[in-house]
Design a protein around this motif. Structure first.
Motif: not given
Lengths: 166, 155
Positions: A8, A48, B145-146, B149, B152-153
């Motif tokens: 995280d 990704d 990181r966001e 996200t 990825r989404s």
């Protein structure tokens, strides 16, 4: 869990973008080796990144591989040499050149040299020529002296004949 | 001597073949990435040629080893090659993509875009981004990181 906190923290994202410091890379490699979850998360991020790249992919012009290939072709080695050409004959001289038809295989340095290699047979030929030369020279001197002696005798005889005629 | 020469020759051919395979698989992706950075098709192509031309047998063995993501390593090599270039260009927000819009970047929040773009296309470090945006490094990592996200989404 420490591994989840690590995931995280955003350290993995920084790593896949090449922005991690050496210390962060060391830490990541340790975490990756220790915790399978970290390894899995890292693999996901790499996928990704690949996905983003696929989205933005541009087909290279057809000539591009040709240009790359040209630079590589310059490094292609010449055809395989036959090791027998580097072996000498039973007298340990006269290197054989088995692949003469495939073009030059040596750096040409012979023209710069003052020496040359010849077959041993020529030694006897040169000796015979030398000896024959001496024999012919001896004959030539002998016949020259004989001829001179004969000329002198003829001259003496001619002188005697003239005196007798008188 | 003969086996060594044969091996060297075979190895060279194998490397050439592997290199072409890598080019076919990742050349387009790398060219897209480089084009985003340099904003010039001709320059991007030249960078791509340089990267693949300078790829050594040891590099190929390394990046194609099991468990490694080959593209990430090739992209990392491209980043190193582009390092001197990105140091001379303006900020991410000031330049317009010449290839096409990155749909993932467009979906990100402005701060996420700045962080992602700065790091991905301009090779900035976390520390540098933190200094530029006057935010803690932890916040920059969180924004990054966001950003992932979002990617990825929306795959």
């Amino acid at each position: 869990m420490i591994q989840q906190q690590y995931i995280d923290s955003g350290a993995l994202e920084a790593y896949v973008m090449g922005s991690a410091s050496d210390q962060e890379v060391k830490e990541l490699l340790y975490m990756k080796a220790t915790y399978p979850e970290v390894n899995f998360a890292l693999q996901q991020l790499e996928v990704d990144m690949e996905h983003i790249a696929q989205q933005m992919a541009v087909i290279p012009p057809v000539r591009t591989w040709g240009k790359i290939s040209e630079t590589i072709d310059e490094l292609i080695v010449r055809p395989v040499d036959n090791p027998e050409q580097y072996q000498t004959d039973k007298d340990d001289h006269n290197f054989t050149t088995g692949n003469q038809n495939n073009g030059p295989h040596y750096i040409e340095v012979e023209s710069e040299s003052n020496t040359m290699k010849i077959n041993k047979v020529w030694k006897w030929v040169f000796a015979a020529v030398f000896v024959l030369g001496k024999i012919f020279l001896g004959f030539a001197i002998y016949f020259y002296l004989e001829n001179r002696q004969a000329q002198l005798q003829i001259n003496d005889l001619k002188t005697e004949l003239r005196q007798l005629k008188k | 001597m003969k086996p060594q020469l044969v091996n060297a020759d075979t190895s060279l051919q194998a490397n050439l073949s592997t290199k072409q395979d890598l080019f076919n698989r990742f050349g387009g992706m790398l060219l897209g990435y480089i084009s985003e950075v340099v904003k010039s098709s001709a320059e991007a192509e030249q960078y791509l040629i340089d990267i693949f031309s300078q790829l050594q047998a040891a590099d190929i063995r390394d990046i194609t080893a099991p468990g490694k993501n080959t593209f990430i390593y090739l992209q990392s090599m491209a980043r190193k090659k582009l390092a001197s270039f990105v140091a001379t260009v303006d900020e991410c927000a000031d330049v317009t993509p010449i290839v096409n819009d990155n749909k993932f970047v467009n979906l990100m929040a402005p701060e996420q875009q700045v962080v992602f773009c700065g790091m991905h296309y301009h090779g900035k470090t976390i520390t540098k981004m933190a200094a530029e945006l006057n935010k803690p490094e932890a916040t920059i990592k969180q924004l990054l990181r966001e950003a992932f996200t979002v990617i990825r989404s929306n795959k």
